[in-house]
Motif scaffolding. Structure first.
Motif, PDB file in Angstrom:
ATOM      1  N   UNK A 389      63.317  17.801  -5.451  1.00 51.75           N
ATOM      2  CA  UNK A 389      62.154  18.215  -6.231  1.00 51.75           C
ATOM      3  C   UNK A 389      60.828  17.754  -5.668  1.00 51.75           C
ATOM      4  N   UNK A 390      60.803  17.399  -4.392  1.00 54.92           N
ATOM      5  CA  UNK A 390      59.530  17.014  -3.782  1.00 54.92           C
ATOM      6  C   UNK A 390      58.707  18.275  -3.496  1.00 54.92           C
ATOM      7  N   UNK A 391      57.387  18.109  -3.348  1.00 54.79           N
ATOM      8  CA  UNK A 391      56.529  19.295  -3.185  1.00 54.79           C
ATOM      9  C   UNK A 391      56.794  20.028  -1.869  1.00 54.79           C
TER      10      UNK A 391
ATOM     11  N   UNK C 137      44.818   2.156  -4.559  1.00 54.28           N
ATOM     12  CA  UNK C 137      44.952   3.588  -4.328  1.00 54.28           C
ATOM     13  C   UNK C 137      44.400   4.021  -2.981  1.00 54.28           C
ATOM     14  N   UNK C 406      41.963  15.664  -5.243  1.00 55.63           N
ATOM     15  CA  UNK C 406      43.056  15.447  -6.192  1.00 55.63           C
ATOM     16  C   UNK C 406      43.658  14.050  -6.050  1.00 55.63           C
ATOM     17  N   UNK C 407      43.928  13.421  -7.181  1.00 57.40           N
ATOM     18  CA  UNK C 407      44.668  12.158  -7.178  1.00 57.40           C
ATOM     19  C   UNK C 407      45.698  12.248  -8.282  1.00 57.40           C
ATOM     20  N   UNK C 408      46.685  11.417  -8.196  1.00 56.25           N
ATOM     21  CA  UNK C 408      47.712  11.450  -9.226  1.00 56.25           C
ATOM     22  C   UNK C 408      47.070  11.222 -10.591  1.00 56.25           C
TER      23      UNK C 408
ATOM     24  N   UNK D 251      57.088   8.848  -4.805  1.00 61.02           N
ATOM     25  CA  UNK D 251      56.505   9.785  -3.828  1.00 61.02           C
ATOM     26  C   UNK D 251      55.842  10.966  -4.527  1.00 61.02           C
ATOM     27  N   UNK D 252      56.371  11.343  -5.680  1.00 58.24           N
ATOM     28  CA  UNK D 252      55.750  12.445  -6.417  1.00 58.24           C
ATOM     29  C   UNK D 252      54.434  12.018  -7.059  1.00 58.24           C
ATOM     30  N   UNK D 253      54.398  10.777  -7.546  1.00 64.74           N
ATOM     31  CA  UNK D 253      53.240  10.330  -8.314  1.00 64.74           C
ATOM     32  C   UNK D 253      52.102   9.810  -7.452  1.00 64.74           C
ATOM     33  N   UNK D 254      52.457   9.246  -6.308  1.00 58.36           N
ATOM     34  CA  UNK D 254      51.437   8.583  -5.493  1.00 58.36           C
ATOM     35  C   UNK D 254      50.684   9.606  -4.643  1.00 58.36           C
ATOM     36  N   UNK D 255      49.357   9.575  -4.719  1.00 59.37           N
ATOM     37  CA  UNK D 255      48.551  10.493  -3.926  1.00 59.37           C
ATOM     38  C   UNK D 255      47.840   9.753  -2.805  1.00 59.37           C
ATOM     39  N   UNK D 260      50.066  14.526  -2.954  1.00 64.00           N
ATOM     40  CA  UNK D 260      51.205  13.659  -3.232  1.00 64.00           C
ATOM     41  C   UNK D 260      51.834  13.229  -1.910  1.00 64.00           C
TER      42      UNK D 260
END
Lengths: 412, 370, 412, 370
Positions: A389-391, C137, C406-408, D251-255, D260
């Motif tokens: 499910x990764x982008x 971040x 964009x950031x989480x 990995x999905x949450x961290x930008x 991402x």
């Protein structure tokens, strides 16, 4: 967990064995072949004959509807037949694409006339099918294909070049995907056809591979006329048809060519290193054990998939594991098998190189295994995106009309 | 301190690369292979005329006496260009063996021919499957004649003479000089992974031979292998670099999904790893060059280190060059396979990784005991 | 190729040795320490004292201008000093960032007042510097930093959080990069400052690492006032200053912490496996040889870089190899060293675990080595882009004002 | 054919996961470690009350008699949740040894206590550095008393009894039952990588012991190790999956760079590789579950296969979970290290990869001879 057959499955298995015993010799340790991989005309004839025999006995289209000569059997019966057939010396098949992938797609999208015409001869081994999908500039990025189809009255006129087509030189028909509209987004402008491989303007040329043999062809299409009645699916719906066809691939069990663990194990049991059998050497043990564990893991993963299949579940993209792991394993085993032979490792003379120089030959076809049918890189992307499910990758061609997408050619 | 090639050698590298490139643009070798006659005698004479075959040989035997740094550089360029010339067999093995262990008369007999590109020499240690070891030598020397079977003998089809490992009277293997055109010598072509460096089975049935006086024990053979390993390592580094360059070039030019495939991290990081392996191998080879140029006490360790790193780097580079090329890399005409085949051939022909790893650790262990 | 010194180099080396012999003990096999890694106050004091001794004897700032107390020596002399110092038991240094990176940056961008004030006390060990760059971040993506600097009269008011700062808890000054304008592209809106670590509003908290020790800090900045006179470089030029500082990193030789080949070699020479020394086991040999080859390759690659440096060339991004290879090697060696001990491998009791449980401790700091100072992934990108010339990643933030990226957080 | 857990076990998995999650949300274990007292006796009783500790034990000794499939599933869940409970020591080792080799009286003495979560058992085979082997056992049994030093003994600090490997009269190692509260028993805490499964040095100085009647030879000890290896493999698979899930989530949450980090192929492909290793390990573990549930002749091969795959998968997953987390993964509070430590502890505690690889190939070799 239970490895035994249900009574119905056991009965079917017995039926299969009886059929196979009656028609083909069983494999034995003695008749194992380390064969080369190109199909001769005799091989093709043998494959046709065996396909007819299976069809006449109701084993060729186990998952097919009875209307087309199939058995309407269960996925488990399909699996059982394949399990059993693997234990016999049968001709290499040239029907996987036609029976396993092309005809099910025809059954999904075909017109009544197409359904009347094509499936049965494919099942009975009379007509061989190939797949005109990949192009020199559209491999991993299949939707980037450029073969043009232009409507002209009741016909379409097709120009372009396809590549990596197995069996093209002895195929009767092909499943062809073309670009009918380059001014829309790349997935939207494709149209799918059934094409007679004897059509004027089709030129098939074998590709010489790095091994020196030819298992694939280039197919050049020059002003090939295809009647609109041979179109499969709607104009502009070619991507959907092509994806349906590739999805059917999961039902065709790709034979894993060796050498595998058993072979390198055999080699190490017969080879002496530093005064003892190679198989007793700790460094060799380390490699052998890891390959055994990989092979066993793949085998049991397959059994898990088959269990899911037998329960009516659709196997997912996790099947990508099999090819990803086994292709690199093959290359590693071939390389290691050669290296174990030391100074004579590069010799391909069968009098010197064990097992008919199988490891050396494998070294030369292994790179293709990591590429054909989805490169290692594409398979990892599939696993990451569809399983984890990764982008998706950031798309440089997103929202662009096909003829606006950057290519090396246009930019160079 | 200066841990780089001398300016002279660096200048000379430009010449070497130009000539090899002019004579062998990518694909020319493959065409000669396709034509069934890879060896190019004219090229061999040209290399001789340029002074490269005898670059490290003394002037007295027709050499240029420019030292081993220059030879290492040429080996690296040869490894990248893959010319159909019996360079390794003649220069790293046959000529080296004569220089190290031959009598003055033996040296004068063959070295000027090699230096001029008139003669081809080779070495015959292997007798089939296995790594180099005294017990692997069954060929026997008796009364000035050799009897046994050597296999594979690289460039054995075109060589005029061979330096052959055989057991003498005491049972200890030593090196013997054999004229391959003499009676009692049979050569049969055998198929090999490498299409350019072709091999034969050499059958000696009482073939006339004379001992290399300084090379009558196993340590001498190991010394020859050590020095050759360094030179072969430069060929491997040159091959790895050429395969990497091919892959980088292709990744930049090839577009998929609207972008260069070289912009995908899967390709970028793969090629970064190939670069890292190649640079480590090159650095180890440099130390080998220093060791051979100075006949350093560290040479055995330097040789094994250079050999192991170069074998791994070339294997990786050649394999991932094909992968980067995708389907195209799997075609005969891509030339990718020439490096892939050569990588494997060089990986085994002077002894496998297993052999060199053991020798490396044994030597380090012995140093620590001493 | 020539490993010998020129007469000038030999004279300098002799001078260095004489100095070192006079002040510190040489390393011997017997006094090797398998030390833990946190700096105690006593360690800091020892480091300061040693820095002063070196400065007073002209060895602290070999590449520095004489005006600041340096030697104006050659890169080769700098290398020679480091080579020689490695052979002695000297205190771990807390001055690499100040002397090696911060002050050269001050010398490039500083005002006359700044130049008058800062370099000399740093060189003589009186003032310790740290680096306030990374943020929770903004790690690999340093330019994504969010610590805000707002001008207020002659001062700037800074708010934000920095992380991964070595030595923060005993530093006197810091090099600080902030965002002064979030409405422009992310690299354009940064401004750089020198900040007194004793300023009100600075809160330093040690980070407990997975090993349980603390080598890094978080630094919280709450309404910290910094006079504009402490700004380094122009407003909005912070990225350039930061990059200059990081580029100076190449002159500071990062000490590679072990265990390395020598250590696992020592372990295997003393350990018995299946009735013989581990070092005689073919599987062990395979690993040992590969690590030796890697270590040697890195050593010779460093000598090649030093040769280039000594000829006035600027070492390029190929220096990234060193960290990339050695971090994974460290993790692999630690893991293997533990596994070789079998059932007692996880025991950290020094009475059981060889070399003061060095492999076990290393297992716990190794992951940090693959992350700090550029992750494996960032380093491979650097090599691919800057050495091989492959394209950059597709930028999702290209052309966007920082506050539009964009950031989480903003999307979640 | 059905190569999946039964529906009953699958249903039960939901319950197990829920309870473990409720009792041990991520981070709770670490807080107990920080507090210096990881063992949670209430939880132990709860697990007993749920019937999970005796899930595969006969009803006669307080078990639920639900079979080994259920136990494998619980082991997998335990491996992902890392609860501070001496599950492996008590269930896979101590209880298994009693079931396999104990007398009826011995079984009745201890198994009901384990099943109820009232007692804790452990095993003591290791005597310091080295893999399991007869020559590694120096502890001696004489006149019903043991003398020797066992190390590490996992959960030895909280165990009521231990199954100890010691040499009997004939010199052959066998298994002995020791009450750890009896005289002659000393336990000293020793630091270990694993912060939850804590170890001791167990010194036996004439400690009273009785033999497990069926377990008086080395093959018996290997049989115990084989079966435990399968159960541990499920723990490892559960740990690998949990570490992978953590990494994927992060990995999905961290930008970074405006996207991402999970959209970068470097991360995607790394995690795909972790997934592949975990799935292969899971598949091999499944075969192990079948083998242990059916006491199959293939069990030794199945055990080694499951063990090797699971050890590699968990090591990779735990290590790359930290890497995916970047700096955050390197902090104590991230919990990544709990898996990383556990992965290494489980990798060695029942014998290293080296040991299991050799056993695997030896067994396959023997099969091919037979």
């Amino acid at each position: 967990m239970d490895f035994s057959d249900t009574p119905q499955e056991a009965a079917f298995r017995a039926e299969v064995r009886a059929f196979l015993d009656a028609h083909v010799p069983a494999k034995t340790p003695g008749n194992r072949s380390y064969a080369s991989r190109a199909m001769s005309p005799a091989d093709v004839a043998a494959s046709k004959a065996w396909q007819r025999t299976k069809a006449e006995n109701g084993f060729a289209g186990i998952l097919w509807p009875k209307a087309f000569g199939g058995r309407e059997g269960t996925p488990m019966e399909h699996i059982i037949f394949q399990q059993e057939e693997e234990n016999y010396l049968v001709p290499a098949s040239v029907f996987n694409q036609g029976v396993g992938m092309a005809m099910p797609t025809v059954m999904t999208f075909g017109t009544p006339e197409q359904l009347e015409r094509y499936p049965r001869p494919a099942l009975f081994g009379d007509e061989i099918w190939c797949q005109l999908f990949s192009e020199p500039d559209a491999g991993s990025d299949l939707a980037g294909l450029r073969t043009r189809a232009v409507q002209d009255g009741d016909d379409w006129v097709v120009n372009g070049q396809k590549i990596w087509t197995s069996n093209a030189h002895f195929s009767d028909y092909a499943m062809l995907v073309t670009r009918s509209d380059p001014t829309v987004a790349k997935h939207a402008g494709l149209t799918f056809f059934i094409v007679d491989m004897k059509s004027p303007g089709i030129d098939v040329r074998p590709i010489k591979q790095i091994s020196g043999t030819s298992n694939f062809c280039e197919v050049f299409l020059s002003d090939v006329r295809i009647p609109d009645s041979q179109r499969l699916g709607a104009v502009g719906a070619g991507w959907k048809v092509a994806m349906t066809m590739l999805a059917n691939e999961r039902f065709t069990v790709g034979k894993t060519e060796g050498p595998d663990f058993e072979d390198i194990f055999l080699l190490t049991r017969g080879l002496e290193l530093d005064g003892r059998r190679a198989v007793d050497d700790p460094a060799v043990i380390e490699h052998l054990a890891d390959w055994y564990v990989q092979s066993a893991g793949l085998k049991y993963a397959r059994l898990r998939s088959q269990t899911a299949l037998s329960r009516g579940k659709t196997p997912g993209p996790e099947a990508s594991i099999g090819k990803l792991v086994s292709a690199s394993k093959l290359q590693d085993i071939a390389t290691y098998g050669i290296d174990l032979l030391g100074q004579a490792g590069a010799v391909m003379d069968p009098a010197v190189a064990p097992m008919n120089a199988w490891f050396q030959h494998a070294l030369l076809y292994a790179p293709g295994k990591r590429i054909a049918g989805g490169t290692d890189e594409i398979l990892r992307n599939i696993i990451a995106e569809r399983v984890l499910g990764l982008p998706g990758d950031i798309r440089a061609d997103k929202g662009l009309a096909f003829n606006q997408v950057p290519t090396s050619r246009r930019q160079g | 301190m200066n841990f780089d090639f001398s300016d002279d050698v660096t200048t000379m590298r430009g010449e070497v690369r130009r000539l090899l490139h002019d004579r062998f643009p990518r694909g020319a070798v493959r065409q000669q292979v396709d034509a069934g006659a890879p060896f190019d005698r004219d090229l061999w004479r040209e290399l001789g005329a340029m002074g490269w075959l005898g670059v490290a040989l003394p002037e007295a035997v027709g050499g240029a006496d420019l030292g081993y740094e220059a030879l290492c550089m040429i080996a690296e360029e040869i490894g990248g260009a893959l010319p159909p010339a019996p360079f390794a067999s003649s220069v790293y093995f046959a000529a080296e063996a004569l220089v190290l262990f031959g009598s003055a008369e033996q040296q004068v007999r063959w070295l000027p021919g090699i230096a001029a590109g008139e003669a081809v020499g080779t070495v015959a240690i292997a007798e089939g499957i296995g790594d180099p070891r005294p017990g692997g030598i069954a060929t026997v020397a008796a009364k000035g004649a050799l009897t046994g079977v050597k296999l594979p003998v690289v460039d054995g089809d075109i060589a005029d003479f061979a330096v052959v490992a055989a057991k003498g009277a005491g049972g200890e293997p030593g090196l013997w000089l054999v004229d391959l055109t003499a009676p009692g010598v049979t050569r049969e072509a055998i198929e090999s992974l490498d299409l350019v460096r072709r091999s034969v089975r050499l059958t000696l049935d009482g073939a006339a031979a004379e001992p290399l006086p300084g090379g009558q024990d196993w340590p001498a053979i190991e010394r020859l292998l050590d020095r050759a390993a360094i030179l072969v390592a430069f060929e491997q580094v040159g091959g790895a670099q050429a395969a990497l360059d091919m892959a980088v070039g292709y990744a930049q030019d090839r577009f998929a999904f609207g972008r260069s495939i070289g912009s995908f991290q899967a390709i970028k990081h793969k090629l970064a790893d190939v670069y890292v392996a190649t640079e480590l191998a090159r650095s180890n080879a440099y130390f080998g060059a220093w060791a051979i140029a100075n006949d350093a006490a560290d040479l055995p360790v330097a040789a094994a280190t250079a050999r192991i790193a170069a074998t791994d780097a070339f294997s990786l580079a050649a394999q991932e060059n094909i992968q980067t090329h995708g389907g195209m890399g799997f075609t005969w005409d891509s030339d990718c396979h020439l490096f892939y085949r050569r990588a494997r051939e060089l990986a085994v022909v002077a002894g496998s990784q297993r052999y060199w790893r053991r020798r490396l650790i044994d030597r380090l262990d012995a140093q620590n005991h001493g």
